[in-house]
Design a protein around this motif. Structure first.
Motif, PDB file in Angstrom:
ATOM      1  N   LEU A 209      41.130 -15.114   2.424  1.00 59.30           N
ATOM      2  CA  LEU A 209      41.287 -14.196   1.295  1.00 59.30           C
ATOM      3  C   LEU A 209      41.995 -12.933   1.767  1.00 59.30           C
ATOM      4  O   LEU A 209      41.784 -12.481   2.892  1.00 59.30           O
ATOM      5  N   PRO A 210      42.846 -12.317   0.910  1.00 58.93           N
ATOM      6  CA  PRO A 210      43.419 -11.021   1.290  1.00 58.93           C
ATOM      7  C   PRO A 210      42.313  -9.979   1.371  1.00 58.93           C
ATOM      8  O   PRO A 210      41.396  -9.967   0.547  1.00 58.93           O
ATOM      9  N   ALA A 211      42.379  -9.126   2.372  1.00 62.42           N
ATOM     10  CA  ALA A 211      41.345  -8.107   2.569  1.00 62.42           C
ATOM     11  C   ALA A 211      41.973  -6.713   2.545  1.00 62.42           C
ATOM     12  O   ALA A 211      43.145  -6.548   2.186  1.00 62.42           O
ATOM     13  N   THR A 212      41.198  -5.728   2.953  1.00 60.71           N
ATOM     14  CA  THR A 212      41.585  -4.326   2.793  1.00 60.71           C
ATOM     15  C   THR A 212      42.940  -4.017   3.408  1.00 60.71           C
ATOM     16  O   THR A 212      43.775  -3.336   2.802  1.00 60.71           O
ATOM     17  N   GLY A 213      43.181  -4.505   4.630  1.00 55.62           N
ATOM     18  CA  GLY A 213      44.428  -4.185   5.313  1.00 55.62           C
ATOM     19  C   GLY A 213      45.655  -4.687   4.576  1.00 55.62           C
ATOM     20  O   GLY A 213      46.706  -4.018   4.558  1.00 55.62           O
ATOM     21  N   ALA A 214      45.552  -5.856   3.967  1.00 55.09           N
ATOM     22  CA  ALA A 214      46.685  -6.417   3.229  1.00 55.09           C
ATOM     23  C   ALA A 214      47.008  -5.570   2.001  1.00 55.09           C
ATOM     24  O   ALA A 214      48.178  -5.294   1.702  1.00 55.09           O
ATOM     25  N   VAL A 215      45.974  -5.156   1.276  1.00 52.72           N
ATOM     26  CA  VAL A 215      46.190  -4.329   0.086  1.00 52.72           C
ATOM     27  C   VAL A 215      46.661  -2.939   0.484  1.00 52.72           C
ATOM     28  O   VAL A 215      47.501  -2.325  -0.186  1.00 52.72           O
ATOM     29  N   ALA A 216      46.140  -2.419   1.605  1.00 48.36           N
ATOM     30  CA  ALA A 216      46.592  -1.118   2.103  1.00 48.36           C
ATOM     31  C   ALA A 216      48.091  -1.155   2.417  1.00 48.36           C
ATOM     32  O   ALA A 216      48.821  -0.195   2.151  1.00 48.36           O
ATOM     33  N   SER A 217      48.556  -2.272   2.971  1.00 46.88           N
ATOM     34  CA  SER A 217      49.987  -2.412   3.278  1.00 46.88           C
ATOM     35  C   SER A 217      50.819  -2.376   1.998  1.00 46.88           C
ATOM     36  O   SER A 217      51.909  -1.789   1.969  1.00 46.88           O
ATOM     37  N   LEU A 218      50.307  -3.005   0.936  1.00 44.67           N
ATOM     38  CA  LEU A 218      50.999  -2.969  -0.351  1.00 44.67           C
ATOM     39  C   LEU A 218      51.133  -1.529  -0.838  1.00 44.67           C
ATOM     40  O   LEU A 218      52.215  -1.089  -1.256  1.00 44.67           O
ATOM     41  N   ILE A 219      50.028  -0.766  -0.769  1.00 53.24           N
ATOM     42  CA  ILE A 219      50.043   0.623  -1.235  1.00 53.24           C
ATOM     43  C   ILE A 219      50.941   1.481  -0.353  1.00 53.24           C
ATOM     44  O   ILE A 219      51.687   2.344  -0.845  1.00 53.24           O
ATOM     45  N   THR A 220      50.907   1.233   0.958  1.00 58.75           N
ATOM     46  CA  THR A 220      51.758   1.979   1.878  1.00 58.75           C
ATOM     47  C   THR A 220      53.231   1.724   1.589  1.00 58.75           C
ATOM     48  O   THR A 220      54.062   2.641   1.610  1.00 58.75           O
ATOM     49  N   THR A 221      53.586   0.474   1.316  1.00 58.23           N
ATOM     50  CA  THR A 221      54.975   0.135   0.995  1.00 58.23           C
ATOM     51  C   THR A 221      55.430   0.855  -0.270  1.00 58.23           C
ATOM     52  O   THR A 221      56.566   1.341  -0.364  1.00 58.23           O
ATOM     53  N   ALA A 222      54.521   0.963  -1.246  1.00 57.88           N
ATOM     54  CA  ALA A 222      54.875   1.589  -2.525  1.00 57.88           C
ATOM     55  C   ALA A 222      54.943   3.111  -2.437  1.00 57.88           C
ATOM     56  O   ALA A 222      55.719   3.746  -3.150  1.00 57.88           O
ATOM     57  N   THR A 223      54.128   3.703  -1.542  1.00 53.68           N
ATOM     58  CA  THR A 223      54.017   5.166  -1.489  1.00 53.68           C
ATOM     59  C   THR A 223      54.676   5.795  -0.266  1.00 53.68           C
ATOM     60  O   THR A 223      54.946   7.005  -0.260  1.00 53.68           O
ATOM     61  N   GLY A 224      54.866   4.995   0.793  1.00 54.44           N
ATOM     62  CA  GLY A 224      55.325   5.566   2.052  1.00 54.44           C
ATOM     63  C   GLY A 224      54.232   6.306   2.794  1.00 54.44           C
ATOM     64  O   GLY A 224      54.501   6.994   3.786  1.00 54.44           O
ATOM     65  N   ARG A 225      52.979   6.141   2.366  1.00 54.27           N
ATOM     66  CA  ARG A 225      51.845   6.838   2.989  1.00 54.27           C
ATOM     67  C   ARG A 225      50.885   5.807   3.581  1.00 54.27           C
ATOM     68  O   ARG A 225      50.370   4.933   2.869  1.00 54.27           O
ATOM     69  N   ALA A 226      50.646   5.905   4.875  1.00 51.48           N
ATOM     70  CA  ALA A 226      49.701   5.001   5.536  1.00 51.48           C
ATOM     71  C   ALA A 226      48.299   5.586   5.462  1.00 51.48           C
ATOM     72  O   ALA A 226      48.118   6.806   5.526  1.00 51.48           O
ATOM     73  N   PRO A 227      47.275   4.735   5.353  1.00 54.87           N
ATOM     74  CA  PRO A 227      45.908   5.252   5.273  1.00 54.87           C
ATOM     75  C   PRO A 227      45.351   5.592   6.652  1.00 54.87           C
ATOM     76  O   PRO A 227      45.884   5.139   7.676  1.00 54.87           O
ATOM     77  N   TYR A 228      44.285   6.364   6.666  1.00 59.69           N
ATOM     78  CA  TYR A 228      43.472   6.514   7.864  1.00 59.69           C
ATOM     79  C   TYR A 228      42.356   5.485   7.758  1.00 59.69           C
ATOM     80  O   TYR A 228      41.580   5.487   6.805  1.00 59.69           O
ATOM     81  N   TYR A 229      42.314   4.575   8.738  1.00 55.56           N
ATOM     82  CA  TYR A 229      41.300   3.521   8.745  1.00 55.56           C
ATOM     83  C   TYR A 229      40.075   4.002   9.520  1.00 55.56           C
ATOM     84  O   TYR A 229      40.182   4.432  10.677  1.00 55.56           O
ATOM     85  N   VAL A 230      38.909   3.892   8.922  1.00 55.79           N
ATOM     86  CA  VAL A 230      37.671   4.352   9.556  1.00 55.79           C
ATOM     87  C   VAL A 230      36.992   3.250  10.356  1.00 55.79           C
ATOM     88  O   VAL A 230      36.454   3.485  11.436  1.00 55.79           O
ATOM     89  N   GLY A 231      37.011   2.018   9.851  1.00 50.13           N
ATOM     90  CA  GLY A 231      36.293   0.917  10.492  1.00 50.13           C
ATOM     91  C   GLY A 231      36.965   0.415  11.753  1.00 50.13           C
ATOM     92  O   GLY A 231      38.028   0.907  12.165  1.00 50.13           O
ATOM     93  N   LYS A 232      36.335  -0.570  12.398  1.00 53.19           N
ATOM     94  CA  LYS A 232      36.888  -1.163  13.610  1.00 53.19           C
ATOM     95  C   LYS A 232      38.314  -1.648  13.374  1.00 53.19           C
ATOM     96  O   LYS A 232      38.597  -2.170  12.294  1.00 53.19           O
ATOM     97  N   PRO A 233      39.237  -1.429  14.346  1.00 54.65           N
ATOM     98  CA  PRO A 233      38.989  -1.041  15.735  1.00 54.65           C
ATOM     99  C   PRO A 233      38.908   0.455  16.016  1.00 54.65           C
ATOM    100  O   PRO A 233      38.946   0.852  17.181  1.00 54.65           O
ATOM    101  N   ASN A 234      38.836   1.290  14.987  1.00 55.62           N
ATOM    102  CA  ASN A 234      38.648   2.710  15.229  1.00 55.62           C
ATOM    103  C   ASN A 234      37.294   2.936  15.909  1.00 55.62           C
ATOM    104  O   ASN A 234      36.249   2.560  15.372  1.00 55.62           O
ATOM    105  N   ALA A 235      37.314   3.547  17.080  1.00 55.61           N
ATOM    106  CA  ALA A 235      36.067   3.797  17.810  1.00 55.61           C
ATOM    107  C   ALA A 235      35.153   4.761  17.063  1.00 55.61           C
ATOM    108  O   ALA A 235      33.969   4.872  17.388  1.00 55.61           O
ATOM    109  N   LEU A 236      35.706   5.437  16.051  1.00 55.84           N
ATOM    110  CA  LEU A 236      34.893   6.340  15.247  1.00 55.84           C
ATOM    111  C   LEU A 236      33.701   5.624  14.639  1.00 55.84           C
ATOM    112  O   LEU A 236      32.611   6.196  14.533  1.00 55.84           O
TER     113      LEU A 236
END
Length: 285
Positions: free
Chosen positions: A180-207
Motif C-alpha cells: 500500500l502507498p504510505a506516508t512517504g509516497a504521499v509526501a513526495s506527491l505534495i513535495t512535487t506539487a509545492t517544491g517543499r519537502a517535509p520534516y520527517y519525525v519518525g524513523k530513521p530520524n533519531a529524534l
C-alpha cells in the motif's frame, strides 16, 4: 578499531559483536513492532516470550512503530489479539513523537492534518487545534483512505505558508492484499506539487528514539534497539547512540546486511533468539 565483521550469513554464531554488546550495562530496551513482534496481526514466534523476558528483567522498555494510524490503546488491543501483552504506556508511535515535537517547537499551535485517529488524538492531547484555516503546520500521517480533496487542501495551505511535517518517510506499507502507498509516497506527491519537502519525525530520524528515551527517562548509552530494517531501525539506533540488534524476521534479509556501510551490534533470526540475551544482559547490570 574493531575487527572486521564476520559474514552476515553466519549471524546465528557468536561473534565479536556479541561479545562486545554487554560490556556496558543494559538498563533499557527499545523494539520495533512490525517485522519484529508481528507481521500485520500475525505474531512472530517468540514475541510474547521476548516481552515476558523484558518484563521479568525489571528493565525499562518501549515498543516503537512508525505507524501513525492507531493510538497506543488501539495498538495494545491489536497486539493482545495476537497474543502479545504490551502495556499501553510502553507503546510509542510516530504520531506521539510528532505531537511531542510540535509541542516543543510551537506550544498551543494549529495544524491541518491528513491522517487518522492516532495522529489527531496525539495532536489534540498535545494542545493543538485542528483547522484548515491558516494553520501553523500541515501534518501528514498514514491512512488507508487518502483523499484527493484533503491532499489538494494540504498543497494549497503549504503554498500559503504552512510548515510541512510528516510522521515518517516510509514509501509503502504491507497489507494482506499486498503493498500500500504510505506516508512517504504521499509526501513526495505534495513535495512535487509545492517544491517543499517535509520534516520527517519518525524513523530513521533519531529524534524518535530520543523522544522515546525521554518518555521513560532512559539514556542512550545503556539502551539497546531491536529492529528488522537496516535503513530505519538500525541507522536510527546508531545515530541516537544506542547498541542495535537486527532481527531478520522482517524487511532486511541476512544476505543484505553486508551491503550497508554500517553494522548492527548483533544480528539474530528473530526475537525468539533474544530471550536469553535479555536475561543474560540483565544479570550483568
Amino acid at each position: 578499531m574493531a575487527a572486521p565483521p564476520q559474514d552476515p550469513a553466519q549471524h546465528d554464531q557468536p561473534d565479536q559483536h556479541d561479545q562486545a554488546a554487554p560490556r556496558r550495562e543494559v538498563l533499557t530496551w527499545l523494539t520495533d513492532m512490525d517485522g519484529v513482534l508481528v507481521h500485520e496481526e500475525v505474531p512472530i514466534p517468540g514475541a510474547q516470550e521476548f516481552i515476558e523476558a523484558l518484563q521479568r528483567s525489571g528493565l525499562g522498555f518501549m515498543v516503537l512503530t512508525n505507524n501513525s494510524i492507531f493510538t497506543p490503546r488501539d495498538l495494545r488491543a491489536r497486539l493482545l489479539g495476537s497474543g502479545i501483552d504490551v502495556p499501553e504506556s510502553a507503546i510509542w508511535t510516530s504520531a506521539l513523537a510528532t505531537a511531542q515535537f510540535l509541542h516543543d517547537q510551537r506550544p498551543g499551535g494549529s495544524a491541518y492534518v491528513v491522517g487518522e485517529t492516532g495522529l489527531t488524538t496525539a495532536l489534540h492531547d498535545a494542545g493543538y487545534v485542528m483547522t484548515d484555516r491558516d494553520p501553523d503546520y500541515v501534518v501528514l500521517g498514514e491512512t488507508r483512505t487518502y483523499s484527493f480533496e484533503a491532499i489538494t487542501r494540504a498543497i494549497r495551505l503549504i503554498d500559503d505558508g504552512a510548515r510541512f511535517i510528516a510522521t515518517n518517510p516510509d514509501p509503502s506499507g504491507p497489507s494482506q492484499d499486498g503493498k500500500l502507498p504510505a506516508t512517504g509516497a504521499v509526501a513526495s506527491l505534495i513535495t512535487t506539487a509545492t517544491g517543499r519537502a517535509p520534516y520527517y519525525v519518525g524513523k530513521p530520524n533519531a529524534l524518535m528514539m530520543r523522544s522515546a528515551l525521554n518518555r521513560i527517562d532512559a539514556h542512550s548509552e545503556t539502551t539497546v534497539m531491536v529492529g528488522d530494517r537496516m535503513d530505519t531501525d538500525i541507522i536510527a539506533g546508531l545515530e541516537a547512540g544506542l547498541r542495535t540488534v537486527l532481527v531478520t524476521s522482517g524487511s532486511t534479509r541476512p544476505d543484505q546486511v553486508g551491503t550497508f556501510p554500517y553494522r548492527p551490534t548483533v544480528v539474530r533470526e528473530s526475537v525468539a533468539d533474544l530471550v536469553g540475551l535479555v536475561d543474560e544482559w540483565a544479570r550483568r547490570v
